[in-house]
Design an enzyme around this catalytic site. Structure first.
Site, PDB file in Angstrom:
ATOM      1  N   THR A   1       0.820  -1.217   0.000  1.00 46.80           N
ATOM      2  CA  THR A   1       0.000   0.000   0.000  1.00 46.80           C
ATOM      3  C   THR A   1       0.852   1.266   0.000  1.00 46.80           C
ATOM      4  OG1 THR A   1      -1.564   1.261   1.359  1.00 46.80           O
ATOM      5  CG2 THR A   1      -0.103  -0.210   2.532  1.00 46.80           C
ATOM      6  N   ASP A   2       0.273   2.362  -0.468  1.00 44.94           N
ATOM      7  CA  ASP A   2       0.992   3.640  -0.423  1.00 44.94           C
ATOM      8  C   ASP A   2       1.117   4.168   1.005  1.00 44.94           C
ATOM      9  OD1 ASP A   2      -1.657   4.408   0.016  1.00 44.94           O
ATOM     10  OD2 ASP A   2      -1.731   5.887  -1.601  1.00 44.94           O
ATOM     11  N   GLU A   3       0.327   3.597   1.940  1.00 46.91           N
ATOM     12  CA  GLU A   3       0.339   4.128   3.318  1.00 46.91           C
ATOM     13  C   GLU A   3       1.687   3.926   4.007  1.00 46.91           C
ATOM     14  OE1 GLU A   3      -3.046   3.532   5.758  1.00 46.91           O
ATOM     15  OE2 GLU A   3      -4.440   3.630   4.091  1.00 46.91           O
TER      16      GLU A   3
ATOM     17  N   LYS B   1       2.199  -3.197   7.345  1.00 46.94           N
ATOM     18  CA  LYS B   1       2.458  -3.399   5.911  1.00 46.94           C
ATOM     19  C   LYS B   1       3.906  -3.023   5.584  1.00 46.94           C
ATOM     20  CE  LYS B   1      -0.041  -4.459   2.981  1.00 46.94           C
ATOM     21  NZ  LYS B   1      -0.467  -5.779   2.435  1.00 46.94           N
TER      22      LYS B   1
HETATM   23  P1  NAD Z   1      -9.870  -7.007   2.303  1.00 49.45           P
HETATM   24  O1  NAD Z   1      -9.864  -6.711   3.761  1.00 49.45           O
HETATM   25  O2  NAD Z   1     -11.086  -6.694   1.506  1.00 49.45           O
HETATM   26  O3  NAD Z   1      -9.568  -8.563   2.082  1.00 49.45           O
HETATM   27  C1  NAD Z   1      -8.569  -9.233   2.782  1.00 49.45           C
HETATM   28  C2  NAD Z   1      -8.715 -10.725   2.508  1.00 49.45           C
HETATM   29  O4  NAD Z   1      -7.647 -11.392   3.193  1.00 49.45           O
HETATM   30  C3  NAD Z   1     -10.023 -11.320   3.015  1.00 49.45           C
HETATM   31  O5  NAD Z   1     -10.577 -12.190   2.059  1.00 49.45           O
HETATM   32  C4  NAD Z   1      -9.608 -12.073   4.265  1.00 49.45           C
HETATM   33  O6  NAD Z   1     -10.429 -13.204   4.543  1.00 49.45           O
HETATM   34  C5  NAD Z   1      -8.186 -12.484   3.905  1.00 49.45           C
HETATM   35  N1  NAD Z   1      -7.376 -12.714   5.100  1.00 49.45           N
HETATM   36  C6  NAD Z   1      -7.224 -11.881   6.159  1.00 49.45           C
HETATM   37  N2  NAD Z   1      -6.440 -12.448   7.087  1.00 49.45           N
HETATM   38  C7  NAD Z   1      -6.078 -13.668   6.589  1.00 49.45           C
HETATM   39  C8  NAD Z   1      -5.268 -14.719   7.081  1.00 49.45           C
HETATM   40  N3  NAD Z   1      -4.707 -14.654   8.287  1.00 49.45           N
HETATM   41  N4  NAD Z   1      -5.066 -15.813   6.298  1.00 49.45           N
HETATM   42  C9  NAD Z   1      -5.645 -15.882   5.068  1.00 49.45           C
HETATM   43  N5  NAD Z   1      -6.458 -14.934   4.577  1.00 49.45           N
HETATM   44  C10 NAD Z   1      -6.669 -13.823   5.327  1.00 49.45           C
HETATM   45  O7  NAD Z   1      -8.587  -6.299   1.730  1.00 49.45           O
HETATM   46  P2  NAD Z   1      -8.381  -5.489   0.362  1.00 49.45           P
HETATM   47  O8  NAD Z   1      -8.851  -4.110   0.565  1.00 49.45           O
HETATM   48  O9  NAD Z   1      -8.891  -6.291  -0.759  1.00 49.45           O
HETATM   49  O10 NAD Z   1      -6.776  -5.445   0.306  1.00 49.45           O
HETATM   50  C11 NAD Z   1      -6.051  -6.532  -0.239  1.00 49.45           C
HETATM   51  C12 NAD Z   1      -4.567  -6.219  -0.175  1.00 49.45           C
HETATM   52  O11 NAD Z   1      -4.298  -5.038  -0.910  1.00 49.45           O
HETATM   53  C13 NAD Z   1      -4.057  -5.971   1.238  1.00 49.45           C
HETATM   54  O12 NAD Z   1      -2.774  -6.540   1.338  1.00 49.45           O
HETATM   55  C14 NAD Z   1      -3.997  -4.453   1.343  1.00 49.45           C
HETATM   56  O13 NAD Z   1      -2.998  -4.059   2.255  1.00 49.45           O
HETATM   57  C15 NAD Z   1      -3.641  -4.094  -0.070  1.00 49.45           C
HETATM   58  N6  NAD Z   1      -4.095  -2.750  -0.526  1.00 49.45           N
HETATM   59  C16 NAD Z   1      -5.410  -2.393  -0.367  1.00 49.45           C
HETATM   60  C17 NAD Z   1      -5.825  -1.160  -0.873  1.00 49.45           C
HETATM   61  C18 NAD Z   1      -7.268  -0.711  -0.761  1.00 49.45           C
HETATM   62  O14 NAD Z   1      -7.572   0.429  -1.120  1.00 49.45           O
HETATM   63  N7  NAD Z   1      -8.204  -1.556  -0.319  1.00 49.45           N
HETATM   64  C19 NAD Z   1      -4.907  -0.309  -1.500  1.00 49.45           C
HETATM   65  C20 NAD Z   1      -3.562  -0.720  -1.607  1.00 49.45           C
HETATM   66  C21 NAD Z   1      -3.178  -1.949  -1.133  1.00 49.45           C
HETATM   67  O1  DAU Z   2      -4.114   4.062   0.540  1.00 51.92           O
HETATM   68  C1  DAU Z   2      -4.375   2.702   0.447  1.00 51.92           C
HETATM   69  C2  DAU Z   2      -5.212   2.265   1.626  1.00 51.92           C
HETATM   70  O2  DAU Z   2      -6.528   2.748   1.408  1.00 51.92           O
HETATM   71  C3  DAU Z   2      -5.222   0.758   1.825  1.00 51.92           C
HETATM   72  O3  DAU Z   2      -3.929   0.307   2.114  1.00 51.92           O
HETATM   73  C4  DAU Z   2      -6.184   0.370   2.959  1.00 51.92           C
HETATM   74  O4  DAU Z   2      -6.258  -1.049   3.062  1.00 51.92           O
HETATM   75  C5  DAU Z   2      -7.546   0.920   2.622  1.00 51.92           C
HETATM   76  O5  DAU Z   2      -8.462   0.626   3.667  1.00 51.92           O
HETATM   77  C6  DAU Z   2      -7.481   2.425   2.389  1.00 51.92           C
HETATM   78  O6  DAU Z   2      -7.161   3.108   3.629  1.00 51.92           O
HETATM   79  P1  DAU Z   2      -7.904   4.463   4.043  1.00 51.92           P
HETATM   80  O7  DAU Z   2      -7.794   4.622   5.502  1.00 51.92           O
HETATM   81  O8  DAU Z   2      -7.471   5.592   3.183  1.00 51.92           O
HETATM   82  O9  DAU Z   2      -9.422   4.053   3.592  1.00 51.92           O
HETATM   83  P2  DAU Z   2     -10.833   4.311   4.315  1.00 51.92           P
HETATM   84  O10 DAU Z   2     -11.887   3.944   3.336  1.00 51.92           O
HETATM   85  O11 DAU Z   2     -10.895   3.698   5.664  1.00 51.92           O
HETATM   86  O12 DAU Z   2     -10.845   5.888   4.508  1.00 51.92           O
HETATM   87  C7  DAU Z   2     -10.710   6.771   3.395  1.00 51.92           C
HETATM   88  C8  DAU Z   2     -10.687   8.189   3.947  1.00 51.92           C
HETATM   89  O13 DAU Z   2     -11.991   8.496   4.474  1.00 51.92           O
HETATM   90  C9  DAU Z   2      -9.739   8.389   5.096  1.00 51.92           C
HETATM   91  O14 DAU Z   2      -9.183   9.699   5.018  1.00 51.92           O
HETATM   92  C10 DAU Z   2     -10.598   8.257   6.354  1.00 51.92           C
HETATM   93  C11 DAU Z   2     -11.925   8.793   5.867  1.00 51.92           C
HETATM   94  N1  DAU Z   2     -13.135   8.184   6.461  1.00 51.92           N
HETATM   95  C12 DAU Z   2     -13.212   6.833   6.510  1.00 51.92           C
HETATM   96  C13 DAU Z   2     -14.323   6.208   7.038  1.00 51.92           C
HETATM   97  C14 DAU Z   2     -14.417   4.702   7.117  1.00 51.92           C
HETATM   98  C15 DAU Z   2     -14.170   8.985   6.902  1.00 51.92           C
HETATM   99  O15 DAU Z   2     -14.107  10.223   6.812  1.00 51.92           O
HETATM  100  N2  DAU Z   2     -15.276   8.377   7.406  1.00 51.92           N
HETATM  101  C16 DAU Z   2     -15.399   7.027   7.512  1.00 51.92           C
HETATM  102  O16 DAU Z   2     -16.445   6.524   8.024  1.00 51.92           O
END
Ligand code: NAD
Ligand code: DAU
Length: 353
Positions: free
Chosen positions: A133-135, A163
């Protein structure tokens, strides 16, 4: 000869399900094994359209269980691993950091070690892809600077620290054992099958049910949004053509403050639901800010664009329209998550194993 096999972890989650679908459809001669523990975030209903394909298998396994992982590796003998399984929600990491350490750090270490032990230095044709992730880069000021692959790691939340740690282990396994790794760091994804605890699907659901839309702080935090299918396409490109040991940043070049994004979403929802313009925006409610809330994320993806020719395929307005359409056409998907009914699906489909 056996079919080539790729293990995709976290395939029942949001992004993982899009990656599994893409690979199952695009590579019919490759066996795609979805390895997932089905935590609260895992939902096999995300994959009903491809679940019966001959090149798809699902294995319920926990990446924190090294013995279980080595057994899956022994059984399927993968040549590739695409590792997405993780605890992914920042707010949960603030209340329960240890789960993030267990899954994201130990789990990733287990996956790396299992691959190393299986491949035993015979790395030709093998690849371990870590999805990050970019975080990990921390927070940017509102000054136009972007995260590049050279930006110093400076995670702030327990999620991003876990991460970042996993990324370091990926590099360590590459540099120490020669494991053929590749990694990407992506910005915020949006699209279908996004778990309704995250900002966009949460807001869509709350608007649907006329509930308050919680906006943290003043809504001034900035995220760089990317359509999830464009992330999946980037993963495909990097997995097949990325350079060994490299990192690629993936982003949408699409920065929005949370409040502007929510206002746009409200206006789209009003139009789609036939409500007078301005109705949904009345649900916006400013709430206590997230602890340690990163101000701004924004990605420079020029390396990926230059080296592998990747480009986002949709504008944010197009992607958001498609996303809203999907949620409105699949209301049952969200409702079954919110009621907890989605958890029955696995037992019905696979029995008690
Ligand atoms: P998500 O939470 O929707 O899904 C995570 C999946 O991993 C689920 O299916 C869960 O059952 C599985 N999982 C969790 N713990 C596990 C374990 N111990 N063993 C096996 N499986 C397990 O997550 P997502 O948003 O789809 O993110 C997927 C990946 O991409 C993550 O590594 C996250 O850090 C990365 N990522 C997410 C975002 C985003 O915006 N969502 C952006 C950049 C990177
Ligand atoms: O940048 C990549 C990341 O983006 C991934 O690595 C994470 O897995 C993914 O969850 C996401 O993280 P964020 O914290 O940016 O996503 P989230 O949807 O939780 O929040 C997006 C923005 O909105 C953040 O600034 C927090 C804010 N927010 C979030 C929630 C859930 C609110 O204002 N209200 C809310 O209820």
């Amino acid at each position: 000869m056996d079919k080539e096999t790729i293990i995709i972890t976290g395939g029942a989650g949001f992004i993982g399900s899009h990656v599994v679908r893409l690979f199952v459809n695009k590579y019919p001669e490759t066996r795609i094994v979805n390895l997932d523990a089905l935590t609260y975030a895992g939902n096999l209903e995300n994959l009903t359209d491809i679940a019966d394909r001959p090149n798809y298998s699902f294995v319920k396994a926990d990446i924190t269980d090294y013995a279980a992982i080595t057994e899956v590796f022994r059984q399927y003998n993968p040549t590739g691993v695409i590792h997405l399984a993780a605890e992914s929600h920042v707010d949960r990491s603030i209340t329960d950091p240890f789960s993030f350490v267990r899954t994201n750090v130990m789990g990733t270490c287990n996956m790396l070690h299992a691959a190393k032990e299986l491949w035993k230095g015979n790395y030709a044709g093998k690849r371990f892809y870590h999805v990050s992730t970019d975080e990990v880069y921390g927070a940017l000021e509102k000054d136009g600077t972007l995260f590049t692959e050279e930006t110093r790691y400076a995670p702030h939340s327990p999620y991003s620290a876990s991460k970042a740690s996993s990324d370091h282990f990926v590099r360590a396994y590459h540099d120490t054992y020669g494991l053929p790794t590749v990694m990407s760091n992506c910005s915020n994804n949006y699209g279908s099958h996004h778990f309704p605890e995250k900002l966009i699907p949460l807001a869509i659901n709350n608007i649907r049910h006329n509930r308050p839309i919680p906006v943290y702080g003043k809504g001034e935090n900035v995220r760089d949004w990317l359509y999830v299918d464009d992330h999946a396409r980037a993963i495909d490109l990097i997995f097949h053509n990325g350079r060994d040991g490299e990192t690629y940043n993936i982003g949408g070049n699409n920065e929005w403050t949370n409040i502007d994004l929510i206002r746009l979403l409200c206006s789209i929802m009003d139009r789609k639901l036939g409500r007078p313009e301005g109705t949904s925006a009345k649900l916006i409610t400013f709430v206590t800010d997230r602890a340690g809330h990163d101000l701004r994320y924004a990605i420079d993806s020029s390396k990926l664009q230059r080296e592998l020719g990747w480009r986002p395929s949709v504008t944010f307005e197009e992607g958001l329209e498609k996303t809203v359409d999907w949620y409105l056409a699949n209301e049952e998907w969200s409702d079954r998550i919110i009621s907890g009914a989605y958890k029955d699906y696995y037992e019905k489909q696979y029995g008690n194993r």
